[in-house]
Write a protein that holds these residues in place. Structure first.
Motif, PDB file in Angstrom:
ATOM      1  N   PHE A   1     -11.898   0.204   1.646  1.00 19.37           N
ATOM      2  CA  PHE A   1     -11.398  -0.183   0.310  1.00 19.37           C
ATOM      3  C   PHE A   1     -12.399  -1.144  -0.326  1.00 19.37           C
TER       4      PHE A   1
ATOM      5  N   PHE B   1      -8.264  -1.430   6.317  1.00 23.89           N
ATOM      6  CA  PHE B   1      -7.820  -1.216   4.929  1.00 23.89           C
ATOM      7  C   PHE B   1      -7.539  -2.572   4.300  1.00 23.89           C
TER       8      PHE B   1
ATOM      9  N   GLN C   1      -2.941  -5.327   6.106  1.00 23.97           N
ATOM     10  CA  GLN C   1      -2.673  -4.222   7.033  1.00 23.97           C
ATOM     11  C   GLN C   1      -3.482  -4.396   8.322  1.00 23.97           C
TER      12      GLN C   1
ATOM     13  N   TYR D   1       2.159   2.574   3.253  1.00 24.47           N
ATOM     14  CA  TYR D   1       1.221   2.701   4.373  1.00 24.47           C
ATOM     15  C   TYR D   1       1.064   1.349   5.071  1.00 24.47           C
TER      16      TYR D   1
ATOM     17  N   VAL E   1       1.832   6.356  10.473  1.00 22.13           N
ATOM     18  CA  VAL E   1       0.748   5.411  10.147  1.00 22.13           C
ATOM     19  C   VAL E   1       0.476   4.626  11.428  1.00 22.13           C
TER      20      VAL E   1
ATOM     21  N   GLU F   1      -5.487  13.070   9.558  1.00 24.08           N
ATOM     22  CA  GLU F   1      -6.133  12.637   8.320  1.00 24.08           C
ATOM     23  C   GLU F   1      -7.448  11.974   8.717  1.00 24.08           C
TER      24      GLU F   1
ATOM     25  N   ASP G   1      -2.066   9.266   9.857  1.00 20.88           N
ATOM     26  CA  ASP G   1      -2.823   8.537   8.845  1.00 20.88           C
ATOM     27  C   ASP G   1      -3.998   7.792   9.486  1.00 20.88           C
TER      28      ASP G   1
ATOM     29  N   ARG H   1       0.509   8.710  -9.418  1.00 20.90           N
ATOM     30  CA  ARG H   1       1.770   8.681  -8.652  1.00 20.90           C
ATOM     31  C   ARG H   1       2.979   8.510  -9.575  1.00 20.90           C
TER      32      ARG H   1
ATOM     33  N   ARG I   1      -4.140   3.327  -7.168  1.00 17.67           N
ATOM     34  CA  ARG I   1      -3.968   4.781  -7.281  1.00 17.67           C
ATOM     35  C   ARG I   1      -2.656   5.165  -7.968  1.00 17.67           C
TER      36      ARG I   1
ATOM     37  N   HIS J   1      -2.488   0.980  11.755  1.00 18.19           N
ATOM     38  CA  HIS J   1      -2.215  -0.409  11.322  1.00 18.19           C
ATOM     39  C   HIS J   1      -0.750  -0.565  10.947  1.00 18.19           C
TER      40      HIS J   1
ATOM     41  N   ASP K   1      -4.145   9.857  -3.300  1.00 15.61           N
ATOM     42  CA  ASP K   1      -5.247   8.896  -3.316  1.00 15.61           C
ATOM     43  C   ASP K   1      -6.257   9.272  -4.398  1.00 15.61           C
TER      44      ASP K   1
ATOM     45  N   ASP L   1       0.866  -1.185   0.000  1.00 16.60           N
ATOM     46  CA  ASP L   1       0.000   0.000   0.000  1.00 16.60           C
ATOM     47  C   ASP L   1       0.903   1.235   0.000  1.00 16.60           C
TER      48      ASP L   1
HETATM   49  C1  NOJ Z   1      -4.798   6.966   3.847  1.00 11.05           C
HETATM   50  C2  NOJ Z   1      -3.675   7.104   2.870  1.00 11.05           C
HETATM   51  O1  NOJ Z   1      -3.710   8.378   2.293  1.00 11.05           O
HETATM   52  C3  NOJ Z   1      -3.838   6.007   1.842  1.00 11.05           C
HETATM   53  O2  NOJ Z   1      -2.945   6.160   0.783  1.00 11.05           O
HETATM   54  C4  NOJ Z   1      -3.686   4.671   2.532  1.00 11.05           C
HETATM   55  O3  NOJ Z   1      -3.921   3.643   1.604  1.00 11.05           O
HETATM   56  C5  NOJ Z   1      -4.658   4.539   3.699  1.00 11.05           C
HETATM   57  N1  NOJ Z   1      -4.696   5.713   4.533  1.00 11.05           N
HETATM   58  C6  NOJ Z   1      -4.263   3.374   4.584  1.00 11.05           C
HETATM   59  O4  NOJ Z   1      -3.102   3.686   5.302  1.00 11.05           O
END
Ligand code: NOJ
Length: 550
Positions: A148, A170, A174, A68, A105, A248, A206, A397, A393, A108, A314, A65
């Motif tokens: 997700f 997620f 994770q 993340y 982060v 976030e 995060d 990127r 995504r 998770h 994202d 991810d």
């Molecule tokens: C938010 C992050 O911006 C995203 O990219 C990520 O996949 C999720 N949190 C999980 O950490």
């Protein structure tokens, strides 16, 4: 330890530039962007006029991810560099007056993290097992949504080793940490210390709404989460004054403001609901979506600040809109079904706005005018395109486009070794859309952005001022004054595709002279009548309001 220079609330006057290090600039020729490369490009970033950089995940990670999924919170992923290089980056950024924000982060880890490996092997009742959230059935916390939703069918995944389900908000790789377990909270406070000790100025928290789980709740924004954030803030303040925490929290305004607490939780939080409404206002050519959400946004503590953005790494999330609004935005902005992902749209800014320069200027001007700190996504300052052919995504990127030379100036590597392919769609091809070309052209988007940022930087009212809306005689226009002490900026926007007369009610500023910011041209003094301004299609103006000294 580097002491914070300048005001402790630096984040209020900041403009943040979001960088995916892996895609920014390759310093060692292996095809991946890295810390050395980013350090080499700091002059470009400083010259743009931003004041802080936010770096996407750097920690050791299997990269399922994009980092993340943390494997070790105290190791830098070797693909991006070393701790020494990170240290050098911090020094070099600070020497240019740039603050550095990194990721925390905390909700998770990766399933490869030693904590998870230990937990899944520990028997029931062993405290090591309690670092994560386990269950014998997959029905618990059934009121929590799946985030997700294009990839995961449940928030629970069976683990053969543990002979139990583990909880994850997620991807299934994770697993969520169990914040009810005191050692987890203690470990996270140590991680915060680790990064602040390295000299970072801010941490983006995060996925912060999801730290705790409780039955019969959405498992979001729980009181326990806020209690932990107060502890985290107290611990950070005690040791690291002037360091910033950014939440976030993809939530409605009334829930998002709670991440500020009473000034004792996060210093900043993203304003998620404003973002899609900027796109809605642009499309409908009317101000209502913007003014409605701002009216619904509660006041925030004096020491706090919103982070405002148009795009990021994202998908453009449409979670904070109604079903009808989501359908509308999908219909208007994601005509190609491939562009839809989870509850969002995986396009960059330029393709969303049909590569229309006027629209790009207008939406950026809006972003830079509202109360808060703007966050700019790398590449959007040159109008980079995206690549829907890449999964998840990744299409937003792709490598930064520096020049018309080899690999767009991003890397010396063999083109097949690049971290992601360069954008080659004709309209956004890297040979045309790149920094070098735009630097040379005085009228380029890049140079326009630089001018906009320079002007904004001269007016503390943008970061700190209150906002006073003015009647502009048309639902297609938006006008307000940002005011901080003696600094007053009048911002006027014509959202429509046609030229419009805009009779502005500026009676509260009678006797003052508006001076247009880009050109320094003086306009007629504000008198008893409506102040008449005409703006061309999707035009905008910024004026400083000068008090005439007789
Ligand atoms: C938010 C992050 O911006 C995203 O990219 C990520 O996949 C999720 N949190 C999980 O950490």
């Amino acid at each position: 330890m580097t002491p914070i220079e300048g005001p402790l609330d630096w984040y209020k006057d900041a403009v943040i530039y979001e960088v995916r290090v892996r895609s920014f600039y390759d310093g060692n020729g292996d095809g991946q962007g890295d810390l050395a490369g980013l350090t080499a490009k700091l002059d470009y970033i400083a010259d743009l006029g931003v004041t802080a950089i936010w770096l996407l995940p750097l920690c050791l990670s299997p990269g399922r991810d994009d980092g993340y999924d943390t494997e070790d919170y105290e190791k830098i992923d070797p693909a991006v560099g070393t701790l020494e290089e990170f240290h050098a980056l911090i020094q070099a950024a600070h020497a240019r007056g740039l603050k550095v924000i990194t990721e925390l982060v905390l909700n998770h880890t990766s399933d490869r993290h030693a904590w998870f490996q230990r937990a899944r092997r520990a028997s029931k009742g062993d405290p090591d097992r309690d670092w994560y959230v386990w269950s014998d059935d997959d029905k618990r916390y059934g009121d929590a949504r799946i985030i997700f939703k294009d990839f995961e069918a449940s928030n629970w995944t069976w683990d053969e080793e543990a002979k139990a389900y583990y909880w994850h908000r997620f991807y299934h790789h994770q697993p969520d940490l169990n914040f009810d377990h005191p050692p987890v909270r203690e470990a996270m406070l140590r991680v915060v210390d680790f990064w602040f000790a390295l000299g970072v100025d801010g941490l983006r928290l995060d996925a912060v709404p999801y730290l705790y789980e409780r039955e019969k709740t959405s498992c979001e924004n729980l009181p326990e989460t806020h209690a932990f954030l107060r502890d985290l803030r107290a611990s950070a303040d005690a040791r690291w004054p002037g360091r910033m925490l950014l939440a976030e929290a993809n939530q409605w305004p009334e829930d998002a403001v709670r991440y500020f607490g009473s000034g004792d939780e996060c210093h900043m939080a993203f304003h998620f609901p404003l973002m899609p409404r900027l796109f809605m206002a642009m499309r409908r050519e009317e101000r209502k979506p913007i003014t409605e959400i701002l009216a619904r946004t509660p006041d925030i503590p004096e020491s706090c600040q919103w982070a405002l953005f148009l795009r990021n790494h994202d998908e453009l999330t449409l979670e904070m809109v109604t079903h009808e609004e989501r359908d509308y935005l999908w219909r208007e902005y994601a005509k190609d079904p491939q562009a839809r992902l989870n509850l969002g749209i995986r396009h960059r800014l330029a393709p969303l706005l049909q590569n229309d320069r006027r629209r790009m200027e207008l939406i950026n001007a809006l972003l830079f005018s509202f109360p808060g700190t703007p966050v700019l996504y790398y590449g959007d300052e040159i109008g980079m395109g995206d690549n829907l052919g890449l999964g998840d995504r990744n299409g937003v990127r792709t490598p930064m486009q520096w020049s018309p030379g080899r690999n767009a100036g991003f890397s010396e590597a063999d083109p097949s070794a690049l971290v992601l392919p360069l954008v080659t769609a004709p309209e956004y091809h890297w040979q045309t859309v790149n920094v070098e070309n735009q630097r040379r052209n005085e009228s380029s988007l890049l140079n326009w952005m630089r001018r906009l940022l320079a002007l904004r930087g001269k007016h503390p009212a943008f970061g700190r001022g209150r906002i006073e809306f003015c009647d502009a005689g048309s639902e297609h226009a938006l006008a307000f004054v940002r005011e901080h002490g003696e600094d007053r900026v009048l911002c006027v926007f014509n959202l429509s595709r046609y030229t419009r007369p805009l009779p502005l009610d500026l009676s509260a500023w009678k006797g003052m002279t508006p001076v247009e910011l880009f050109g320094g041209v003086r306009f007629p003094v504000i008198g008893d009548e409506r102040w008449n301004l005409s703006l061309g299609p999707r035009g905008f103006c910024w004026f400083t309001l000068k008090v005439e000294v007789p």
